[in-house]
Design a protein around this motif. Structure first.
Motif, PDB file in Angstrom:
ATOM      1  N   UNK A  99       0.845  -1.203   0.000  1.00  0.00           N
ATOM      2  CA  UNK A  99       0.000   0.000   0.000  1.00  0.00           C
ATOM      3  C   UNK A  99       0.878   1.250   0.000  1.00  0.00           C
ATOM      4  N   UNK A 102       2.355   1.792  -3.374  1.00  0.00           N
ATOM      5  CA  UNK A 102       1.321   2.287  -4.283  1.00  0.00           C
ATOM      6  C   UNK A 102       1.047   3.772  -4.030  1.00  0.00           C
ATOM      7  N   UNK A 103       0.933   4.147  -2.744  1.00  0.00           N
ATOM      8  CA  UNK A 103       0.683   5.560  -2.422  1.00  0.00           C
ATOM      9  C   UNK A 103       1.837   6.416  -2.931  1.00  0.00           C
ATOM     10  N   UNK A 106       1.608   6.904  -6.567  1.00  0.00           N
ATOM     11  CA  UNK A 106       0.591   7.919  -6.845  1.00  0.00           C
ATOM     12  C   UNK A 106       1.157   9.317  -6.593  1.00  0.00           C
ATOM     13  N   UNK A 119      -2.016  15.885  -0.331  1.00  0.00           N
ATOM     14  CA  UNK A 119      -2.272  14.463  -0.068  1.00  0.00           C
ATOM     15  C   UNK A 119      -1.143  13.882   0.779  1.00  0.00           C
ATOM     16  N   UNK A 122      -1.655  14.883   4.306  1.00  0.00           N
ATOM     17  CA  UNK A 122      -2.730  14.140   4.960  1.00  0.00           C
ATOM     18  C   UNK A 122      -2.246  12.745   5.375  1.00  0.00           C
ATOM     19  N   UNK A 123      -1.486  12.100   4.478  1.00  0.00           N
ATOM     20  CA  UNK A 123      -0.965  10.765   4.818  1.00  0.00           C
ATOM     21  C   UNK A 123      -0.042  10.867   6.031  1.00  0.00           C
ATOM     22  N   UNK A 126      -1.772  11.064   9.344  1.00  0.00           N
ATOM     23  CA  UNK A 126      -2.235   9.776   9.863  1.00  0.00           C
ATOM     24  C   UNK A 126      -1.215   9.220  10.858  1.00  0.00           C
ATOM     25  N   UNK A 129      -1.521  10.704  14.549  1.00  0.00           N
ATOM     26  CA  UNK A 129      -2.623  10.368  15.450  1.00  0.00           C
ATOM     27  C   UNK A 129      -2.102   9.482  16.588  1.00  0.00           C
ATOM     28  N   UNK A 137     -10.699   3.989  18.516  1.00  0.00           N
ATOM     29  CA  UNK A 137     -11.442   3.833  17.256  1.00  0.00           C
ATOM     30  C   UNK A 137     -11.543   2.345  16.912  1.00  0.00           C
TER      31      UNK A 137
ATOM     32  N   UNK B  31      -3.925   4.955  -7.138  1.00  0.00           N
ATOM     33  CA  UNK B  31      -4.822   6.045  -6.765  1.00  0.00           C
ATOM     34  C   UNK B  31      -5.747   5.600  -5.637  1.00  0.00           C
ATOM     35  N   UNK B  33      -5.114   3.340  -3.401  1.00  0.00           N
ATOM     36  CA  UNK B  33      -4.329   3.244  -2.171  1.00  0.00           C
ATOM     37  C   UNK B  33      -4.215   4.605  -1.499  1.00  0.00           C
ATOM     38  N   UNK B  34      -3.936   5.641  -2.308  1.00  0.00           N
ATOM     39  CA  UNK B  34      -3.816   6.984  -1.746  1.00  0.00           C
ATOM     40  C   UNK B  34      -5.158   7.446  -1.181  1.00  0.00           C
ATOM     41  N   UNK B  36      -7.497   5.570  -0.086  1.00  0.00           N
ATOM     42  CA  UNK B  36      -7.759   4.759   1.102  1.00  0.00           C
ATOM     43  C   UNK B  36      -7.088   5.380   2.336  1.00  0.00           C
ATOM     44  N   UNK B  37      -5.832   5.775   2.185  1.00  0.00           N
ATOM     45  CA  UNK B  37      -5.111   6.356   3.316  1.00  0.00           C
ATOM     46  C   UNK B  37      -5.795   7.627   3.789  1.00  0.00           C
ATOM     47  N   UNK B  38      -6.166   8.477   2.832  1.00  0.00           N
ATOM     48  CA  UNK B  38      -6.852   9.718   3.197  1.00  0.00           C
ATOM     49  C   UNK B  38      -8.211   9.398   3.825  1.00  0.00           C
ATOM     50  N   UNK B  40      -9.063   6.730   5.531  1.00  0.00           N
ATOM     51  CA  UNK B  40      -8.903   6.230   6.898  1.00  0.00           C
ATOM     52  C   UNK B  40      -8.665   7.393   7.856  1.00  0.00           C
ATOM     53  N   UNK B  41      -7.825   8.351   7.415  1.00  0.00           N
ATOM     54  CA  UNK B  41      -7.592   9.526   8.259  1.00  0.00           C
ATOM     55  C   UNK B  41      -8.916  10.240   8.540  1.00  0.00           C
ATOM     56  N   UNK B  43     -11.889   9.033   8.354  1.00  0.00           N
ATOM     57  CA  UNK B  43     -12.752   8.177   9.169  1.00  0.00           C
ATOM     58  C   UNK B  43     -12.424   8.306  10.647  1.00  0.00           C
ATOM     59  N   UNK B  44     -11.124   8.220  10.962  1.00  0.00           N
ATOM     60  CA  UNK B  44     -10.725   8.284  12.373  1.00  0.00           C
ATOM     61  C   UNK B  44     -11.015   9.667  12.946  1.00  0.00           C
ATOM     62  N   UNK B  45     -10.535  10.703  12.239  1.00  0.00           N
ATOM     63  CA  UNK B  45     -10.757  12.064  12.737  1.00  0.00           C
ATOM     64  C   UNK B  45     -12.255  12.375  12.757  1.00  0.00           C
ATOM     65  N   UNK B  47     -14.757  10.216  13.155  1.00  0.00           N
ATOM     66  CA  UNK B  47     -15.378   9.538  14.294  1.00  0.00           C
ATOM     67  C   UNK B  47     -15.157  10.331  15.570  1.00  0.00           C
TER      68      UNK B  47
END
Lengths: 329, 294
Positions: A99, A102-103, A106, A119, A122-123, A126, A129, A137, B31, B33-34, B36-38, B40-41, B43-45, B47
């Protein structure tokens, strides 16, 4: 330079007093600070062995393979937690490494240039946190989702495999592995992305000029060029996953036996220490937990050393700095 | 590097068709994968925001935690405790970390400097729960839990982050600035304190802020070192102090939905603090790099 300028006694005598005190003072203070960092590592190893000693002398090396954790009979072994640590970290790495690559593809090759920085940020966020919040969570959002959706789906397709047998459960190895994946993906990504960015543009253009598609260019140029960085980053991520105590303790369920099913509750070394150390009763339980800690420490140090060596052997001089920088950010 | 392949000139069939299809699949997967990462962020924030905002009130922020199981209280004691422990840790780790960096960039030879960097990297890789065991053996065993012990553990966790980022930025300070200072006969300590450190200030602040953000949410060592504390707002570091991460951890383990709501609200406070600190740190970092021309 310094030695040359100061070896002349006349020059040295004419320096004013603050300089004569200031130079050795700063050198001494900063040297002391560096010594403190070294002392911290030595102290950590010493204290962990010291606290673990009763368990080390009681169980010896057999502790590692003993599949039991029984506070009543005071028979303790690391096997259930070694198993849990290896399984959860390995699954996390299995997901997180591809993953992350892949990111990074991208972010360096595909994303429109005005999207790249936001982007990437933002990654990275993560990674910022706190893990206790990821665990919260995990308990209240991810766990129920795993129980109701993911695990039944896995079971209906791959239920014949023993690792997907048994009842779906909100807490267990798989939930912990997913939390760890979320934790280490941004860490691995930040390093692989930086390494991908160092690939020389003319190599890429050369591949395109030979008629390669974008993926062929990545496969033949970017990935081989970044191999050391990717491996190093993944191993660093593995180190993080192995050592994570809180988020795993929150979602793995705290079982003290080996279970083949990934849906089942289990334990890892770090999580077991976090949930049992405080107020552990009996003469041997706390030392046994510290013994787990010693094994964990050996794992963590070995993994870190290997990661750094791989990166250095890859002769990506830049990457060494990048690793820490990206990790910290 | 832009547009790959010459789609317009080559006919897209046979082998080329297959290659383009593989390429397309990988592009789509990357794309996703990217995204997905954003996701998840978010989703957590999301929630945390969704479930925490409702429980957040002045009362929650200004009232200490109630007795076990009583969810009518708040987290004022945890906010104060966290501030004290993280503050003490920063007071210890930031000066020491900066000094370590000064030592390796200004005084140590390349070999020894490399060894210190290596030690810092190893220290950075030590699981925080192990740091907790270390400080437990050092200060708590045979004694009692204390906020000070917790802050020592947090300082040890901060140290490699502060020192390594400081090393990176100090190394970026242009050599000709230092050489100019030496040529003028300015003593090493003076050029370090007056020229090298101020030039790198932005990056140094970044490292310090990131380290604070990192330990503000640190939970594992606190469980061993400062998790059993008295009622009310305590401020004496010699006693065990409450903290936001421990509050979240303990509330998350509780079966009561009210406790969960409180955990979300406390998580909102913590996540806001950590993310704001990260954004500010990044701003300093970007400015500093620009200034140092890197």
């Amino acid at each position: 330079l310094e030695a040359g300028a100061l070896s002349n006694p006349v020059l040295r005598a004419r320096r004013n007093l603050t300089d004569r005190i200031g130079d050795p003072l700063l050198r001494g203070l900063s040297g002391l600070a560096a010594a403190l960092a070294v002392a911290a590592i030595v102290g950590i190893v010493y204290e962990v062995i010291h606290i673990a000693w009763p368990a080390i002398s009681a169980f010896g090396i057999g502790f590692v393979t003993t599949n039991d954790w029984n506070p009543v009979t005071e028979n303790f072994g690391a096997a259930p937690f070694l198993y849990g640590t290896v399984v959860t970290s390995a699954i996390a790495l299995l997901f997180a490494a591809p993953i992350s690559i892949a990111i990074s593809i991208y972010l360096t090759e595909l994303a429109p240039s005005r999207l790249r920085r936001p982007v990437a940020t933002l990654v990275d966020m993560l990674a910022a946190i706190p893990t206790v919040i990821l665990g919260l969570w995990g308990i209240l959002v991810l766990g129920p989702f795993m129980h109701d959706t993911i695990e039944p789906a896995l079971q209906s397709v791959l239920g014949f495999l023993p690792i997907f047998s048994g009842d779906p459960s909100a807490f267990g190895y798989l939930t912990a592995a997913v939390i760890l994946t979320i934790m280490v993906t941004p860490i691995i990504t930040s390093v692989t992305r930086e390494v991908f960015e160092t690939v020389p543009g003319d190599l890429k253009e050369g591949a395109y000029a030979l008629g390669a598609t974008r993926w062929e260019m990545v496969r033949e140029v970017v990935l081989p060029y970044s191999r050391a960085g990717i491996v190093g980053a993944s191993i660093l991520g593995l180190g993080r996953a192995i050592g994570e105590a809180i988020a795993v303790a929150q979602v793995i369920g705290g079982a003290t036996a080996i279970n083949v099913s990934l849906f089942h509750t289990g334990g890892t070394m770090a999580a077991q220490i976090a949930s049992q150390f405080q107020g552990a009763p009996g003469a041997l339980q706390k030392p046994s937990l510290a013994y787990l800690g010693l094994i964990l420490l050996v794992f963590a140090v070995v993994v870190n050393v290997i990661a750094r060596l791989i990166v250095q052997r890859g002769k990506l001089k830049d990457t060494d700095a990048t690793l820490t920088e990206a990790e910290a950010l | 590097v832009s547009a790959p392949g010459g789609h317009a000139l080559l006919l897209d069939r046979g082998n080329l068709k297959r290659r383009n299809r593989v390429n397309r699949a990988i592009e789509v997967a990357s794309t996703i994968a990217a995204l997905l990462a954003v996701a998840v962020l978010l989703l957590v924030v999301g929630s945390v925001l969704l479930k925490g905002l409702g429980a957040l009130s002045i009362h929650f922020l200004t009232t200490p935690t109630g007795l076990f199981g009583d969810t009518s209280g708040g987290i004022s004691n945890a906010i104060v405790g966290s501030a004290i422990m993280v503050g003490l840790a920063a007071l210890m780790a930031i000066p020491v970390g900066l000094l370590v960096a000064i030592y390796t960039t200004e005084f140590a030879g390349p070999r020894f400097g490399h060894a210190v960097r290596f030690v810092l990297d190893i220290l950075n890789g030590v699981p925080t729960i192990i740091t907790g065991i270390f400080v437990f053996g050092l200060m708590v065993e045979g004694n009692k839990q204390s906020g000070f012990a917790a802050s020592v553990a947090l300082a040890i966790i901060m140290l490699p982050i502060v020192a390594r980022t400081a090393q990176e930025v100090l190394a970026l300070v242009p050599a000709n600035l230092k050489e100019a200072a030496h040529a003028l006969g300015i003593a090493r300590w003076r050029s370090t304190v007056r020229i090298t450190v101020p030039t790198a200030a932005g990056g140094l602040i970044t490292g310090a802020l990131l380290a604070v953000a990192r330990v503000a949410g640190e939970t594992a060592p606190l469980i061993l070192l400062s998790s059993i504390y008295g009622q009310g707002v305590l401020t004496e570091p010699g006693e065990a102090l409450a903290s936001i991460p421990i509050f979240i951890f303990q509330s998350s383990e509780s079966p009561s939905p009210e406790a969960h709501t409180q955990a979300w609200a406390a998580a909102l406070i913590l996540i806001a603090f950590v993310l704001v600190l990260n954004v500010v740190a990044r701003a300093f970092y970007a400015r500093s790099r620009k200034r140092l021309g890197a």
